[in-house]
Design a protein around this motif. Structure first.
Motif, short mmCIF file in Angstrom:
data_model
loop_
_atom_site.label_atom_id
_atom_site.label_comp_id
_atom_site.label_asym_id
_atom_site.label_seq_id
_atom_site.Cartn_x
_atom_site.Cartn_y
_atom_site.Cartn_z
N GLU A 108 35.51 55.86 44.33
CA GLU A 108 36.57 56.71 44.47
C GLU A 108 37.85 56.50 44.92
O GLU A 108 38.66 57.45 44.84
CB GLU A 108 35.24 57.48 45.66
N VAL A 109 38.02 55.17 45.14
CA VAL A 109 39.64 55.12 45.60
C VAL A 109 40.40 54.12 44.61
O VAL A 109 41.05 54.20 44.52
CB VAL A 109 39.58 55.15 46.92
N LEU A 110 39.81 53.39 43.75
CA LEU A 110 40.54 52.53 43.05
C LEU A 110 39.58 52.38 41.49
O LEU A 110 38.97 52.92 41.27
CB LEU A 110 39.63 51.19 43.35
N ILE A 111 40.69 52.88 40.27
CA ILE A 111 40.09 53.62 39.22
C ILE A 111 40.86 51.70 38.58
O ILE A 111 41.90 51.43 38.52
CB ILE A 111 41.79 54.33 38.91
N PRO A 112 39.65 51.33 38.19
CA PRO A 112 39.52 49.88 37.50
C PRO A 112 40.88 49.68 36.33
O PRO A 112 40.47 50.28 35.68
CB PRO A 112 38.53 49.40 36.95
N GLY A 113 41.92 48.84 36.02
CA GLY A 113 42.91 48.48 35.32
C GLY A 113 43.69 49.51 35.30
O GLY A 113 44.61 50.10 34.45
N GLU A 114 43.53 50.57 36.31
CA GLU A 114 44.93 51.53 36.22
C GLU A 114 45.41 51.41 37.89
O GLU A 114 47.23 51.78 37.99
CB GLU A 114 44.29 52.90 35.97
N THR A 115 44.74 51.69 38.60
CA THR A 115 45.10 51.39 39.66
C THR A 115 44.66 49.88 40.81
O THR A 115 45.75 49.57 41.78
CB THR A 115 44.84 52.25 41.06
N GLY A 116 43.92 49.29 40.12
CA GLY A 116 44.02 47.72 40.42
C GLY A 116 43.00 46.94 39.66
O GLY A 116 42.25 47.52 38.70
N LEU A 117 42.45 46.07 40.15
CA LEU A 117 41.94 45.63 39.79
C LEU A 117 40.18 45.10 40.04
O LEU A 117 40.55 45.10 41.39
CB LEU A 117 42.23 43.86 39.22
N MET A 118 39.31 45.14 39.51
CA MET A 118 37.78 45.27 40.21
C MET A 118 37.21 43.71 40.11
O MET A 118 37.26 43.21 38.39
CB MET A 118 36.56 45.96 40.02
N ALA A 119 36.09 43.17 40.64
CA ALA A 119 35.75 42.09 40.92
C ALA A 119 34.38 41.91 40.59
O ALA A 119 34.07 42.67 40.80
CB ALA A 119 36.17 40.91 41.48
N GLU A 120 33.76 40.97 40.49
CA GLU A 120 32.03 41.45 40.82
C GLU A 120 31.49 41.39 42.18
O GLU A 120 31.83 40.10 42.37
CB GLU A 120 31.65 40.38 39.69
N VAL A 121 31.15 42.08 42.83
CA VAL A 121 30.14 42.12 43.91
C VAL A 121 30.00 40.41 44.46
O VAL A 121 29.26 39.86 43.99
CB VAL A 121 29.01 43.07 44.14
N GLY A 122 30.40 40.03 45.23
CA GLY A 122 29.98 38.57 46.09
C GLY A 122 30.16 37.46 45.29
O GLY A 122 29.77 36.12 45.30
N LYS A 176 53.60 46.17 39.38
CA LYS A 176 53.91 47.37 39.29
C LYS A 176 53.55 48.99 38.66
O LYS A 176 53.54 49.66 38.91
CB LYS A 176 55.42 47.46 38.43
N LYS A 177 52.76 48.54 37.12
CA LYS A 177 51.90 49.86 36.93
C LYS A 177 51.05 49.81 38.09
O LYS A 177 50.41 51.27 38.07
CB LYS A 177 51.46 48.79 35.98
N PHE A 178 49.80 49.14 38.99
CA PHE A 178 49.32 49.55 39.55
C PHE A 178 50.32 50.17 40.51
O PHE A 178 48.98 50.98 41.57
CB PHE A 178 48.64 48.36 39.81
N THR A 179 50.54 50.13 41.48
CA THR A 179 51.13 50.59 42.53
C THR A 179 52.23 51.64 42.13
O THR A 179 52.07 52.30 42.99
CB THR A 179 52.63 49.21 43.46
N ASP A 180 52.03 51.77 41.59
CA ASP A 180 53.11 52.82 40.86
C ASP A 180 52.36 54.01 40.57
O ASP A 180 52.45 55.15 41.57
CB ASP A 180 54.11 52.76 40.22
#
Length: 369
Positions: free
Chosen positions: A299-313, A333-337
């Motif tokens: 709900e606070v991180l959009i994969p590929g838009e505001t950060g990257l998501m890895a597989e849990v554990g 820069k894309k993610f931080t903006d």
């Protein structure tokens, strides 16, 4: 509205900070006629509230079933003509219910819930969540709502208001504090995490990710800020994997707004996070993020838009994402903006305070009918 915010917490984590943020926003935006924080004497929030000249009422506290505290809460509500008791942790939830049940506290109770944890494991716990005086349960994310549905009979009492961050407190200003304190060379990237050493934070995966990155030849300064009950176990794993000396164990710190902007990458391995408030602080400081879709993080991180998501554990998955992001300036820069704009639009003190006030005011309006 005349509001009592109540907590029996003695420590200082994200939820205690949230109470302070809400107090400031309710005051500055004129949402309340008057308000008070009721807390444990000499607790961290007591000290912070006093330092900020807030109206704080401190009580002695002996435990979750402290009848003197419960009785005093009724007296405080009466003397200050409070309209709502806003409850902020499990122990104060119990105390507010006791105050209502035993001492005649009649005004509505509203609970703020931030943990993804089953509460239907025993009769008393389940009963207090269904107590008639609890008019609304405000959850920090939808996963918190879903886990409460097992216990709460009236699902209409459940709603979501997200985490809050002060973008004026957390800014993109590299102070150099960490590099100076720990002699970190300027040419080394800083990969860090800020977390309590608890099961939910899964710092074992964080340490294993450091080990994986080291085996791939990634040279960086790895730093973990925090303390907690699993600290010795996490450090033992680091010793076992041969990365203990590669990690800076910075301990608990109060200067997070000053040191977080120094991170070149925030590596967040929590496996059951209610929302990930520290990720919002990273957005404010324009620090790129690698996390995973666990609990309310989605709900606070959009994969590929505001950060990257890895597989849990999965340390290898985390290492892959770190490698993808660490030296990619354009992607960072894309993610931080995008992350900063996402934060401004959804999680500032002003935005969250308005949503929170609307929920509280709905309860107040209903109580007057």
């Amino acid at each position: 509205m005349r509001l009592l915010q109540v907590t029996a917490s003695k420590g200082w984590r994200g939820h205690e900070q949230k109470i302070i943020y809400l107090y400031e926003a309710f005051r500055d935006l004129g949402y309340v006629e008057d308000q008070w924080i009721v807390c444990v004497r000499d607790s961290e929030i007591h000290k912070v509230a006093l330092s900020k000249n807030m109206q704080v009422i401190a009580l002695d506290y002996t435990g979750e079933y402290d009848l003197k505290f419960a009785k005093a809460l009724k007296k405080i509500a009466d003397e200050n003509r409070a309209d709502i008791v806003f409850i902020h942790n499990s122990e104060s939830h119990t105390l507010a219910v006791l105050s209502s049940l035993l001492y005649g506290l009649k005004i509505p109770l509203v609970l703020c819930r931030t943990l993804i944890k089953r509460v239907d494991t025993n009769f008393l716990r389940k009963w207090k969540y269904n107590y008639k005086g609890i008019k609304k349960i405000i959850c920090v994310s939808q996963p918190v709502v879903e886990v409460l549905k097992y216990a709460v009979k009236d699902h209409s009492k459940l709603c979501v208001v997200g985490s809050v961050t002060d973008i004026n407190k957390f800014q993109h200003i590299d102070t150099g504090i960490l590099r100076k304190e720990f002699n970190i060379p300027q040419d080394l990237k800083i990969i860090g995490n800020i977390a309590a050493f608890t099961a939910m934070k899964d710092l074992f995966t964080w340490v294993r990710t450091v080990s994986e990155l080291k085996s791939r030849g990634i040279k960086a300064a790895y730093i973990i800020i925090g303390d907690g009950p699993q600290e010795s176990e996490v450090k033992a794993l680091a010793q076992e994997l041969g990365v203990y000396d590669d990690i800076i164990w910075a301990g608990f710190r109060k200067d997070i707004p000053q040191v977080l902007p120094e991170f070149d990458l925030f590596l967040f391995t929590s496996n059951n996070e209610p929302t990930g408030g520290v990720l919002l602080e990273s957005y404010a400081c324009r620090v790129p993020i690698v996390a995973n879709n666990a609990g309310g993080i989605g709900e606070v991180l959009i994969p590929g838009e505001t950060g990257l998501m890895a597989e849990v554990g999965n340390p290898a998955s985390f290492a892959d994402k770190v490698q993808e992001l660490l030296y990619n300036d354009a992607l960072q820069k894309k993610f931080t903006d995008s992350g900063y704009e996402f934060l401004k639009n959804n999680f500032t003190k002003e935005v969250i305070a308005k949503k929170m006030f609307n929920e509280l005011n709905e309860v107040l309006t209903a109580s007057k009918k």
